[in-house]
Structure formats: structure tokens, C-alpha cells
Design a protein around this motif. Sequence first.
Motif, PDB file in Angstrom:
ATOM      1  N   VAL A  86       0.423 -43.568 -21.739  1.00 42.69           N
ATOM      2  CA  VAL A  86       0.025 -42.344 -21.034  1.00 42.69           C
ATOM      3  C   VAL A  86      -0.719 -41.397 -21.980  1.00 42.69           C
ATOM      4  CG1 VAL A  86       0.892 -40.291 -19.829  1.00 42.69           C
ATOM      5  CG2 VAL A  86       1.886 -42.530 -19.341  1.00 42.69           C
ATOM      6  N   VAL A  87      -0.200 -41.224 -23.167  1.00 44.52           N
ATOM      7  CA  VAL A  87      -0.835 -40.340 -24.150  1.00 44.52           C
ATOM      8  C   VAL A  87      -2.176 -40.927 -24.594  1.00 44.52           C
ATOM      9  CG1 VAL A  87      -0.601 -39.347 -26.460  1.00 44.52           C
ATOM     10  CG2 VAL A  87       1.348 -39.397 -24.930  1.00 44.52           C
ATOM     11  N   ILE A  88      -2.227 -42.232 -24.806  1.00 36.13           N
ATOM     12  CA  ILE A  88      -3.478 -42.887 -25.207  1.00 36.13           C
ATOM     13  C   ILE A  88      -4.519 -42.741 -24.105  1.00 36.13           C
ATOM     14  CG2 ILE A  88      -4.540 -45.109 -25.756  1.00 36.13           C
ATOM     15  CD1 ILE A  88      -1.816 -45.841 -27.119  1.00 36.13           C
ATOM     16  N   ALA A  89      -4.098 -42.895 -22.853  1.00 40.13           N
ATOM     17  CA  ALA A  89      -5.032 -42.722 -21.725  1.00 40.13           C
ATOM     18  C   ALA A  89      -5.552 -41.291 -21.665  1.00 40.13           C
ATOM     19  CB  ALA A  89      -4.341 -43.099 -20.420  1.00 40.13           C
ATOM     20  N   GLU A  90      -4.688 -40.310 -21.914  1.00 31.89           N
ATOM     21  CA  GLU A  90      -5.117 -38.910 -21.919  1.00 31.89           C
ATOM     22  C   GLU A  90      -6.138 -38.661 -23.020  1.00 31.89           C
ATOM     23  OE1 GLU A  90      -3.409 -34.380 -22.662  1.00 31.89           O
ATOM     24  OE2 GLU A  90      -1.969 -36.030 -22.511  1.00 31.89           O
ATOM     25  N   LEU A  91      -5.873 -39.184 -24.206  1.00 30.00           N
ATOM     26  CA  LEU A  91      -6.810 -39.016 -25.323  1.00 30.00           C
ATOM     27  C   LEU A  91      -8.150 -39.682 -25.031  1.00 30.00           C
ATOM     28  CD1 LEU A  91      -4.393 -39.583 -28.313  1.00 30.00           C
ATOM     29  CD2 LEU A  91      -5.801 -37.555 -27.953  1.00 30.00           C
ATOM     30  N   THR A  92      -8.108 -40.880 -24.466  1.00 32.44           N
ATOM     31  CA  THR A  92      -9.333 -41.604 -24.149  1.00 32.44           C
ATOM     32  C   THR A  92     -10.157 -40.853 -23.110  1.00 32.44           C
ATOM     33  OG1 THR A  92      -8.231 -43.691 -24.645  1.00 32.44           O
ATOM     34  CG2 THR A  92     -10.254 -43.823 -23.354  1.00 32.44           C
ATOM     35  N   ALA A  93      -9.498 -40.389 -22.047  1.00 29.27           N
ATOM     36  CA  ALA A  93     -10.202 -39.647 -20.995  1.00 29.27           C
ATOM     37  C   ALA A  93     -10.815 -38.362 -21.549  1.00 29.27           C
ATOM     38  CB  ALA A  93      -9.240 -39.326 -19.845  1.00 29.27           C
ATOM     39  N   ALA A  94     -10.057 -37.630 -22.342  1.00 30.40           N
ATOM     40  CA  ALA A  94     -10.575 -36.378 -22.914  1.00 30.40           C
ATOM     41  C   ALA A  94     -11.742 -36.654 -23.848  1.00 30.40           C
ATOM     42  CB  ALA A  94      -9.463 -35.636 -23.643  1.00 30.40           C
TER      43      ALA A  94
END
Length: 187
Positions: A86-94
Motif C-alpha cells: 500500500v505504501v509502495i503504491a502510494e509512493l509510485t502514484a505520487a
Amino acid sequence: MTTPQDSNTSAGGICPEGIVFSDDVKRAYEATFFTRFSIKPKRCICFTESLWSQVKRIVTILGGDKATMGTYVQNIIDFHLDENKVVIAELTAASFLSDTDEKAMNSLSAAARKYQACFLTGDGVNRTTNQIYVSRDCAQRLKRIVKDVGGENPTIGGYVDAILREHFDDCADLIAEMTNDKYRKPI
């Protein structure tokens, strides 16, 4: 992962001295991280000498014929990436949004900022002498995260180094107890 057999565990998963881990916890660790599988096609990841030696020691003592250094490392990486998806997905999207929106990286959650600071920062360490093989898919996942998220000049070796160091810190008591169990002689 490292739940001791005592209710006096302190906050944050830090275990006080003298905690004894149950056999179920030890078996779960072995089943999760010491599984052998084929790493083909494979790619190498470079490590520092100290980390490579630590992985080799753990696999030699605890892994036996159940795991190789590569499968142990890959299992730790896979577990970490799954736990933090979830955190990795947030970082990637941002990171992708930051190409068009300058404020995208500023709106990250505290967990995402902490993750990026802990795992995706360049450390300038030369990791060319000691290598461990992981599957091509695993190496590509790591490369994509490092490339997409960016940060302070991260490298795949630095990212894996941080993942393994966190794992060894979190599981230090369990690994030490399992190592001691291997050397204890029955009475």
C-alpha cells in the motif's frame, strides 16, 4: 512474524530479553523464509561484505538444505514488498503525478515519507564484490520501485540492503534463539 510465547511483549514488536519463542513461531519462520525453489531466469544483486556474510551465516546454520542464499533473500524481499504494498503504491502514484503536479510528493502520508526515508535513499556504498541471485521477476520489481519512486538517488542494492537490515533487526531475537537451538545438545 515474531510473536513470542509471553504476554509481556513491549510495544512496537520489541521483545524483552528472556522471551522464548514457541516452536510454532519457529516453524512459521522456517516455512516462510527457508523454502527452496528454482531461481531461473536469475539476476544478481550486489551486497556489502558484512550483509553478505550475515546472510550466508544464517542460511548455513538455519537453512540447511531447505534454502539457498538467493531463495532466503528473495523470500525476505517478497514478504517485505507484500507487507508494504500500500505504501509502495502510494509512493509510485505520487511520483508519477509529480511530473505534472509539483505538490504530489508533498501530500504523501507519514508512513510513505518514512518508508521512502528508510528504504529509498542512496548511501553511496560500493556493492560490487558480493552477489546473490534472485529471480528476474524479483529483480525487475525492485528496479521498477527504485526507478518509479525515486528519492535520494536510491539503488537496488541499497534498497535490498535496507530491507534485509530491517528484517534482521526485527527478527534478531528469533534468529538468535533458532541458532542457539541448533547448537544446544539434548540432555
